[in-house]
Design a protein around this motif. Structure first.
Motif: not given
Length: 201
Positions: A13-34
């Motif tokens: 989460a902010p502030p992001y590390d310098a190793d993180d990437f700038v992007s307009e297309n990050y996605t978040l997906r929740l799935r069962p822990n299986a």
């Protein structure tokens, strides 16, 4: 099974590390822990698309109310930012540096002040003396730095400062002894906006 609304801190989460990437297309997906991992399409909720953009963190120079004189040498425009490489290109997001006078249109401070490199942290752009306008005499000047990919969304502006011509007294010289009687005072000035001066002693 527990139902309800949940908050989960990912540690990313902010502030992001310098190793993180700038992007307009990050996605978040929740799935069962299986195990094995369930295939795409079996998410617990719709996939969410979000953006990670660079940001400006502070303005450094010019300071509020500063007075800069044309013809008085180059000036450093300074700011700080939080940035990273672009996921799409692997390159750093670039910025543009512009100025305006009394709320007018922003104009590049130099012909090369667009597509300027921007570092994660401290940044300095040198405004060459040759490019500092000589036809301005105003205390309502602002400088704006914006990321080229999002010029209307991610930017920072200075507080108002002044651009003035500079008067230099050439005669008498400092500590010069002047005889009683008539004496010719001499001076010169920078810029093109000065037509009258006041003399005090």
């Amino acid at each position: 099974t527990v139902s309800g609304t949940f908050n989960y801190a990912t540690g990313w989460a902010p502030p992001y590390d310098a190793d993180d990437f700038v992007s307009e297309n990050y996605t978040l997906r929740l799935r069962p822990n299986a195990n094995p991992v369930p295939p795409v399409g079996t998410e617990l909720s719709p996939t969410i698309v979000f953006k990670v953009r660079p940001k400006f963190t502070s303005w450094v120079s010019p300071t509020p109310g500063a007075i800069w004189y044309c013809g008085d040498g180059a000036r450093n425009i300074q700011w700080t930012s939080r940035s990273a490489l672009k996921a799409s290109t692997g390159l750093k997001p670039k910025v543009s540096v512009k100025y305006n006078v009394n709320g007018g249109l922003y104009t590049p401070v130099t012909p090369s002040s667009t597509g300027v490199d921007n570092e994660n942290g401290d940044n300095t752009f040198v405004w060459p003396e040759a490019n500092i306008p000589t036809d301005v005499r105003d205390a309502r000047v602002r400088i704006k730095v914006s990321f080229d990919d999002y010029p209307n969304d991610v930017f920072i502006t200075s507080e108002e400062f002044a651009l003035y011509p500079k008067v230099n007294i050439t005669s008498p010289a400092n500590n010069e002894a002047v005889s009683v009687g008539a004496y010719n005072l001499k001076w010169n000035f920078t810029g093109t906006t000065l037509d009258k001066v006041r003399l005090y002693f």
